[in-house]
Design a protein around this motif. Structure first.
Motif, mmCIF file in Angstrom:
data_model
loop_
_atom_site.group_PDB
_atom_site.id
_atom_site.type_symbol
_atom_site.label_atom_id
_atom_site.label_comp_id
_atom_site.label_asym_id
_atom_site.label_seq_id
_atom_site.Cartn_x
_atom_site.Cartn_y
_atom_site.Cartn_z
ATOM 1 N N PHE A 277 6.333 3.237 -0.596
ATOM 2 C CA PHE A 277 5.902 4.695 -1.500
ATOM 3 C C PHE A 277 7.167 5.345 -1.631
ATOM 4 C CE2 PHE A 277 4.227 8.808 -1.905
ATOM 5 C CZ PHE A 277 3.354 8.850 -2.887
ATOM 6 N N GLU B 179 2.426 11.552 -7.921
ATOM 7 C CA GLU B 179 2.258 10.325 -7.306
ATOM 8 C C GLU B 179 1.558 10.114 -6.112
ATOM 9 O OE1 GLU B 179 4.432 6.839 -7.655
ATOM 10 O OE2 GLU B 179 3.381 7.658 -9.345
ATOM 11 N N SER B 180 1.348 11.260 -5.442
ATOM 12 C CA SER B 180 0.325 11.375 -4.319
ATOM 13 C C SER B 180 -0.906 11.041 -4.405
ATOM 14 C CB SER B 180 0.465 12.824 -3.709
ATOM 15 O OG SER B 180 -0.319 13.877 -4.280
ATOM 16 N N GLU B 181 -1.319 10.958 -5.723
ATOM 17 C CA GLU B 181 -2.890 10.501 -5.961
ATOM 18 C C GLU B 181 -3.029 9.372 -5.804
ATOM 19 O OE1 GLU B 181 -3.382 11.612 -10.143
ATOM 20 O OE2 GLU B 181 -2.924 13.700 -9.832
ATOM 21 N N ARG B 182 -1.897 8.418 -5.802
ATOM 22 C CA ARG B 182 -1.908 6.983 -5.471
ATOM 23 C C ARG B 182 -2.199 6.909 -3.986
ATOM 24 N NH1 ARG B 182 1.701 3.472 -5.573
ATOM 25 N NH2 ARG B 182 3.603 4.630 -5.630
ATOM 26 N N ASP C 33 -5.965 7.575 -3.493
ATOM 27 C CA ASP C 33 -6.910 6.365 -3.855
ATOM 28 C C ASP C 33 -6.849 5.294 -2.940
ATOM 29 O OD1 ASP C 33 -7.220 7.692 -6.309
ATOM 30 O OD2 ASP C 33 -5.704 6.609 -7.440
ATOM 31 N N ALA C 34 -5.871 5.122 -2.363
ATOM 32 C CA ALA C 34 -5.672 4.119 -1.300
ATOM 33 C C ALA C 34 -6.373 4.590 0.041
ATOM 34 C CB ALA C 34 -4.093 3.785 -0.753
ATOM 35 N N SER D 276 0.634 -1.164 0.147
ATOM 36 C CA SER D 276 -0.006 -0.051 0.079
ATOM 37 C C SER D 276 0.868 1.273 0.027
ATOM 38 C CB SER D 276 -1.094 0.080 1.354
ATOM 39 O OG SER D 276 -1.722 1.146 1.360
ATOM 40 N N PRO D 277 0.538 2.371 -0.653
ATOM 41 C CA PRO D 277 1.171 3.550 -0.475
ATOM 42 C C PRO D 277 1.065 4.346 0.561
ATOM 43 C CG PRO D 277 -0.792 3.952 -2.050
ATOM 44 C CD PRO D 277 -0.633 2.237 -1.633
#
Length: 357
Positions: free
Chosen positions: A299, A334-337, A340-341, A3-4
């Motif tokens: 991450f 990348e912070s969008e991941r 989403d998590a 997980s990020p």
């Protein structure tokens, strides 16, 4: 795939989520730490949180931050928080400085950055029916009173303050006070009963002092100039709120609701000068209703230089501004991941995937 995000829960937060799940309506307070460029890694979560999730359950919520955290929370209180957070991330990442620069120059750049983020619409934040903004600053007293803009007096005062803090955090209270600029509709009662050694003042936010309060909250000593004599506040020199409240170790347990705390690390350090003192990390009852969300080690390992953006990047990249902006922009995307998590976890919380404080 790892997980990020990493999630830590206070005992009361864990029990409530286990019993009732998690709804946006549960969230009463959103804190935001100081930390400069590190805050960029939370941009995806900020856009999701203010732009989607919290809008499902409108209610009054307290937003409280220091330094870039205060700027992030201010952006969240706009009518269009997604656009405001995009402005903040863009203009913050695109700061550039010549090789030799003084505090006056940096202050001018940051003042312009805030102008771009506020976009002349600060009254939107102050009138938002759902969000009550609080901006934390530090006011110099004792050796830091009336430095008169002298770099040497400022340096001497902060050296004395740091020496005192090395002995005990309460010694730092002889050099600085907490000043909270808060929404005039919020009495800030949850903070007013003393919870640490620092004297605190409470000042209503207004259009006359909003910009100055936000500027002061991010004015790192010796890097930026102090902000002096802010409208409605006690006279004196004001600096970065992170000096006292780096990660905002505040009495959250006084609120019956939950605290959603997107953070750039998985622990809470009380003051900026405590960073190198792991024994001062917060582990007390103040965190019992806190949900702390941070980037996971896996991450971070996939980011440029295998770390979050931070202030050392200005020196590392030097005058290669394009490379730094490229890598910071990559981290923002990348912070969008992380967002989403977190959205998936909020919809169906897996307590086995969390840790406790």
């Amino acid at each position: 795939m790892d997980s990020p995000i990493s999630i830590r829960l206070g005992a009361r937060a864990r029990q409530r989520i286990e019993r009732e799940g998690l709804q946006a309506a549960d969230i009463a307070i959103i804190p935001a730490a100081a930390g400069g460029p590190k805050g960029l890694i939370l941009n995806g979560i900020d856009q999701w949180m203010f732009g989607e999730w919290l809008k499902q359950a409108p209610r009054q919520r307290r937003l409280i931050g220091a330094s870039i955290g205060a700027w992030r929370m201010a952006a969240g209180a706009f009518h269009d928080p997604v656009a405001a957070h995009k402005r903040l991330a863009h203009h913050y990442a695109h700061q550039t400085y010549p090789d030799k620069v003084d505090a006056a120059y940096v202050s001018r750049v940051i003042r312009g950055l805030l102008d771009s983020v506020l976009d002349g619409r600060g009254e939107e934040m102050l009138a938002n029916p759902d969000y009550l903004l609080s901006v934390i600053t530090v006011r110099g007293i004792g050796p830091l009173a009336n430095t008169g803009g002298s770099r040497w007096r400022e340096m001497a005062g902060f050296l004395r303050a740091a020496a005192g803090n090395a002995v005990s955090r309460s010694r730092l209270a002889g050099a600085m006070e907490r000043v909270v600029f808060h929404d005039s509709r919020d009495d800030a009662a949850w903070l007013r009963t003393s919870f640490d050694a620092f004297a605190s003042h409470y000042v209503d936010l207004s259009e006359e002092n909003l910009h100055s309060a936000l500027l002061a909250s991010g004015s790192i000593p010796l890097v930026l100039q102090a902000v002096s004599d802010i409208h409605g506040a006690p006279p004196g020199d004001y600096w970065d709120g992170g000096l006292i409240d780096y990660h905002l170790h505040l009495p959250y347990q006084r609120d019956e609701g939950l605290v959603l705390y997107p953070h750039f690390t998985d622990h809470i350090v009380p003051g900026w000068l405590d960073k190198s003192m792991p024994w001062r990390r917060a582990r007390d009852s103040a965190l019992e209703n806190v949900i702390l969300v941070s980037p996971s080690p896996s991450f971070v390992a996939r980011l440029p230089n295998r770390k979050l953006p931070d202030r050392t990047d200005f020196k590392h990249y030097g005058q290669d501004h394009a490379a730094r902006i490229r890598d910071w922009t990559y981290a923002i995307v990348e912070s969008e991941r992380m967002a989403d998590a977190l959205a998936q976890w909020a919809e169906k919380p897996d307590l086995h995937a969390t840790q406790s404080f």
